[in-house]
Scaffold this active site. Sequence first.
Site, PDB file in Angstrom:
ATOM      1  N   SER A  32       3.492  -1.944  10.368  1.00 38.84           N
ATOM      2  CA  SER A  32       4.946  -2.002  10.572  1.00 38.84           C
ATOM      3  C   SER A  32       5.543  -3.369  10.260  1.00 38.84           C
ATOM      4  CB  SER A  32       5.309  -1.551  11.993  1.00 38.84           C
ATOM      5  OG  SER A  32       4.913  -0.209  12.184  1.00 38.84           O
ATOM      6  N   LYS A  65       0.198   4.271  -0.376  1.00 36.28           N
ATOM      7  CA  LYS A  65      -0.416   5.497   0.156  1.00 36.28           C
ATOM      8  C   LYS A  65      -0.114   6.673  -0.785  1.00 36.28           C
ATOM      9  CE  LYS A  65      -0.088   3.392   4.660  1.00 36.28           C
ATOM     10  NZ  LYS A  65       0.041   3.515   6.092  1.00 36.28           N
ATOM     11  N   GLU A  78      -6.683   4.934   7.892  1.00 39.54           N
ATOM     12  CA  GLU A  78      -6.482   6.358   7.576  1.00 39.54           C
ATOM     13  C   GLU A  78      -7.749   6.946   6.947  1.00 39.54           C
ATOM     14  OE1 GLU A  78      -2.833   5.755   5.411  1.00 39.54           O
ATOM     15  OE2 GLU A  78      -1.858   5.224   7.295  1.00 39.54           O
ATOM     16  N   HIS A  98      -9.441   1.375   5.030  1.00 38.29           N
ATOM     17  CA  HIS A  98      -8.142   1.570   5.684  1.00 38.29           C
ATOM     18  C   HIS A  98      -8.330   2.532   6.861  1.00 38.29           C
ATOM     19  CE1 HIS A  98      -4.043   2.792   6.499  1.00 38.29           C
ATOM     20  NE2 HIS A  98      -3.682   1.672   5.900  1.00 38.29           N
ATOM     21  N   GLU A 128      -5.346  -4.785  10.828  1.00 39.79           N
ATOM     22  CA  GLU A 128      -4.302  -3.770  10.987  1.00 39.79           C
ATOM     23  C   GLU A 128      -4.545  -2.986  12.273  1.00 39.79           C
ATOM     24  OE1 GLU A 128      -2.330  -2.541   7.102  1.00 39.79           O
ATOM     25  OE2 GLU A 128      -4.186  -1.425   7.190  1.00 39.79           O
ATOM     26  N   ASN A 162       0.868  -1.175   0.000  1.00 40.25           N
ATOM     27  CA  ASN A 162       0.000   0.000   0.000  1.00 40.25           C
ATOM     28  C   ASN A 162       0.905   1.225   0.000  1.00 40.25           C
ATOM     29  OD1 ASN A 162      -1.786   2.060   0.499  1.00 40.25           O
ATOM     30  ND2 ASN A 162      -2.285   1.434   2.593  1.00 40.25           N
ATOM     31  N   GLY A 213       2.540   2.471  10.647  1.00 44.56           N
ATOM     32  CA  GLY A 213       3.484   3.569  10.436  1.00 44.56           C
ATOM     33  C   GLY A 213       4.217   4.000  11.692  1.00 44.56           C
TER      34      GLY A 213
HETATM   35  P1  PGA Z   1       2.898   0.388   7.614  1.00 46.26           P
HETATM   36  O1  PGA Z   1       1.439   0.605   6.975  1.00 46.26           O
HETATM   37  O2  PGA Z   1       3.422  -0.920   7.055  1.00 46.26           O
HETATM   38  O3  PGA Z   1       3.698   1.578   7.149  1.00 46.26           O
HETATM   39  O4  PGA Z   1       2.722   0.334   9.088  1.00 46.26           O
HETATM   40  C1  PGA Z   1       0.546  -0.471   6.840  1.00 46.26           C
HETATM   41  C2  PGA Z   1      -0.752   0.015   6.258  1.00 46.26           C
HETATM   42  O5  PGA Z   1      -1.149   1.152   6.532  1.00 46.26           O
HETATM   43  O6  PGA Z   1      -1.400  -0.719   5.515  1.00 46.26           O
END
Ligand code: PGA
Length: 247
Positions: A210, A11, A95, A93, A165, A9, A171
Amino acid sequence: MRTTLIVGNWKMNGSLPGVIELVESIVAGEVKNARFAICPPAVYLMKVGGMLDGSEIALGAQNVCDRESGAYTGEIAASMLKECGCRYAIVGHSERRALYHESDELVARRFAMALNSGITPILCIGETLEERENGDTEEVVSRQLDAVIDSQGIAAIAHSVIAYEPVWAIGTGKVATPEEAQVVHKNLREKLAALDTRVAEQVQILYGGSMNASNAGELLSQPDIDGGLIGGASLKAADFIAIGQSV
Ligand code: PGA
């Protein structure tokens, strides 16, 4: 037997030259012990789709509109994603849920639109740190999953991918331990099995938050973790491929 799926992903990261270089490196480094998909920003889908022609790496979108077409400024229809060659679309997601206030109901409608257009939805669910500390993890992920099951039926889940998640791990560099993640994945599968054992056996449940080349091996060795949804570590081809190699 469920195959391992590693989804990148990206982003809102990258630039056209950077995207081209990243895709070229991923295609060159692809390993066969896992399936891969990449979800670039929407403006690059067409370009990346063309570059993936002839490779086994699938293309995915980061979101999909809950309407077919019309006056929905800024949204992208499932039919358009299909034209770009998308096989997957991420929905819900954290976010999107947190920053753009997407409700469980809206996420369920986006899920339905993808599914009905022949795109496999990757349904993201997960608890915040506060919810985990309050002991509400199971309740939160169940509620998020139920919003889809209640409107689309359990059979729809067989044609989707679920991504657990934990929001506190996204992140942040703070990854869930393999045991912590496995508990949630197992409970999710048991919840699905209570409704339909075949669906529960079939559906891929990915872990996200992460995940990187050094922690992926242990996470992916858990019996109910069928792959990863990778943010930061998917922006470097070598790291992304290494995650697939660690299966
Ligand atoms: P990350 O993001 O691996 O940077 O923690 C995962 C995600 O948001 O799908």
